[in-house]
Structures are given as C-alpha cells and as structure tokens.
Design a protein around this motif. Structure first.
Motif, PDB file in Angstrom:
ATOM      1  N   SER A  12       0.692  -1.828  -0.032  1.00  0.00           N
ATOM      2  CA  SER A  12      -0.387   0.239  -0.353  1.00  0.00           C
ATOM      3  C   SER A  12       0.830   1.316  -0.190  1.00  0.00           C
ATOM      4  O   SER A  12       0.676   2.670  -0.759  1.00  0.00           O
ATOM      5  CB  SER A  12      -0.476  -0.009   1.398  1.00  0.00           C
ATOM      6  OG  SER A  12      -1.552  -0.740   1.124  1.00  0.00           O
ATOM      7  N   GLU A  71       1.334   3.862  -2.939  1.00  0.00           N
ATOM      8  CA  GLU A  71       0.453   5.929  -2.825  1.00  0.00           C
ATOM      9  C   GLU A  71       1.792   6.423  -2.988  1.00  0.00           C
ATOM     10  O   GLU A  71       1.746   7.715  -3.449  1.00  0.00           O
ATOM     11  CB  GLU A  71       0.446   5.808  -1.393  1.00  0.00           C
ATOM     12  CG  GLU A  71       0.057   7.612  -1.149  1.00  0.00           C
ATOM     13  CD  GLU A  71       0.075   6.833   0.768  1.00  0.00           C
ATOM     14  OE1 GLU A  71      -0.399   8.097   0.628  1.00  0.00           O
ATOM     15  OE2 GLU A  71      -0.259   5.767   1.728  1.00  0.00           O
ATOM     16  N   SER A 103       1.609   6.473  -6.860  1.00  0.00           N
ATOM     17  CA  SER A 103       0.725   6.767  -7.562  1.00  0.00           C
ATOM     18  C   SER A 103       1.401   8.844  -7.734  1.00  0.00           C
ATOM     19  O   SER A 103       0.829   9.603  -7.977  1.00  0.00           O
ATOM     20  CB  SER A 103      -0.735   6.866  -6.759  1.00  0.00           C
ATOM     21  OG  SER A 103      -1.294   7.703  -7.125  1.00  0.00           O
ATOM     22  N   ARG A 104       1.615   9.674  -6.448  1.00  0.00           N
ATOM     23  CA  ARG A 104       1.750  10.702  -6.023  1.00  0.00           C
ATOM     24  C   ARG A 104       3.217  11.059  -6.549  1.00  0.00           C
ATOM     25  O   ARG A 104       3.500  12.085  -7.118  1.00  0.00           O
ATOM     26  CB  ARG A 104       2.614  10.814  -4.530  1.00  0.00           C
ATOM     27  CG  ARG A 104       1.708  10.850  -2.701  1.00  0.00           C
ATOM     28  CD  ARG A 104       2.130  11.525  -1.724  1.00  0.00           C
ATOM     29  NE  ARG A 104       3.340  10.727  -1.369  1.00  0.00           N
ATOM     30  CZ  ARG A 104       2.929   9.447  -0.287  1.00  0.00           C
ATOM     31  NH1 ARG A 104       2.383   8.888  -0.779  1.00  0.00           N
ATOM     32  NH2 ARG A 104       4.177   8.998  -0.189  1.00  0.00           N
TER      33      ARG A 104
END
Length: 207
Positions: free
Chosen positions: A87, A91, A94-95
């Motif tokens: 996870s 994350e 994605s950023r």
C-alpha cells in the motif's frame, strides 16, 4: 453446527486489535450501521469479549473494505510483499506519477513538436481515474517483476521509460486520428469516461 456458523479461530488472538483499528476510523455508530451490527456487538468484538461468525466476518470485511483473510488471520501477502508495504509503495508511486507525468510529457513534446496540439487531449486522459489507474498498475508490475523497489536509479529509469512509452503511444493514436478509449476492463463500470476527439476511433488503451 455448520462451518459458517462457527466463530473464527485462526488468528483470533489479534482480531480485537485489527477490528478496533478499523472501527476507530469511522466511529462505533457509523461502522455498526455499515456492517449491519449492533453497537453493543461492535464493542464486544473490540474488547475481545466475543468473536464473529464467518457470516458476520464477511460483512465486516466488506464494510471496512479489507481482505477477509487479513481480517481473520492478520497474515495476508500480495505478490510476496506485506500488504502494508504494498500500500505504501502504491501510494508513493501514485504521488510521483501525479507530479511528474506532466514534466515527462513536456520532455516528449519538446522532441516531437507535432504532438503539441494534442496535449489538451492526452494529458487529461492520462490523469483521468481509469487511465491513470491503468498506468499506475503497469508501472507497479514492471518494478515488481524487475525487483527494482530498492534500486533507486534503475527504478527511476524504468518509470521514466515506461511512462514515456505510454505517452508516445497515445500521441501516435491522436496523430492517426484515433480516439483514446479506456482500458478494456473499464467497461465493467457504467460510467467509464471516454476521452479523445470523437467516438469512432480504435480501442487501444493507455495500459
């Protein structure tokens, strides 16, 4: 008594803590309503006074949007990586993509000036939920398969090349007059967005 009526046993020592963590995100009342449980039952599970049956465990997992196996045992893995670590990586990736896709696009357009007129189509498309999710999943899989999560320079090079390759493909579709359609799996959703100039192009995707 059937198997589905029996309370969970495997990993039950840590269940109250896992369950309490999920409840605390939303509050007892809201969580109880979402999981179709009474507030009293929720508090008993949190305090370890009782354990849920498998039927109730399934409702809890759906309400909390977590894996049933993790909720019951606390020991789920995804492609050999602990769920929490996965996870965190998703994350962070994605950023990174959210910030750098536009910069990578500028570099590509500087090398191919003819692409400039199509930026208003390509960039919103790439950053839309469905296409961005496809791009994110593709980059994540490539890094995992090449085992580069802990190799900074090589990982960054792979990401740059992967994203630029996908952008190039999209620009080539636009130049050829094709529309940009969502990935094939997006059509499982009734409101999957369409992007591009017109609706009669090919069915190529960003992933």
């Amino acid at each position: 008594m059937s198997g589905r009526d029996q309370s969970i046993a495997l990993g039950s020592e840590g269940f109250p803590a896992r369950f309490a963590g999920l409840v605390q995100r939303r509050g007892v009342r809201a969580f109880a309503r979402a999981a179709e449980l009474s507030e009293g039952v929720v508090r008993k599970y949190m305090n370890g006074e009782s354990l849920p049956t498998l039927d109730r465990l399934e409702k809890i997992a759906r309400a909390a949007e977590v894996s049933l196996a993790w909720l019951a045992t606390g020991e789920v893995k995804f492609t050999g990586i602990e769920v929490d670590e996965t996870s965190a990586r998703i994350e962070a990736l994605s950023r990174w993509l959210s910030v750098n896709v536009v910069a990578l696009n500028m570099g590509l357009v500087s090398l191919h000036p003819a692409f400039a007129i199509h930026q208003s189509v390509v960039i919103p498309y790439v950053l839309s939920d469905v296409a961005f999710g496809s791009l994110l999943a593709g980059v994540f899989d490539e890094i995992t398969q090449c085992n580069l999560w802990n190799v900074g320079a090589e990982k960054d090079k792979l990401i740059h090349e992967y994203v630029q390759t996908k952008l190039l493909k999209l620009y080539e579709q636009c130049v050829e007059g094709e529309s940009l359609s969502p990935p094939w799996w997006a059509f499982a959703f009734h409101d999957a967005p369409q992007a591009g100039a017109g609706n009669n192009g090919g069915n190529k995707d960003a992933g």
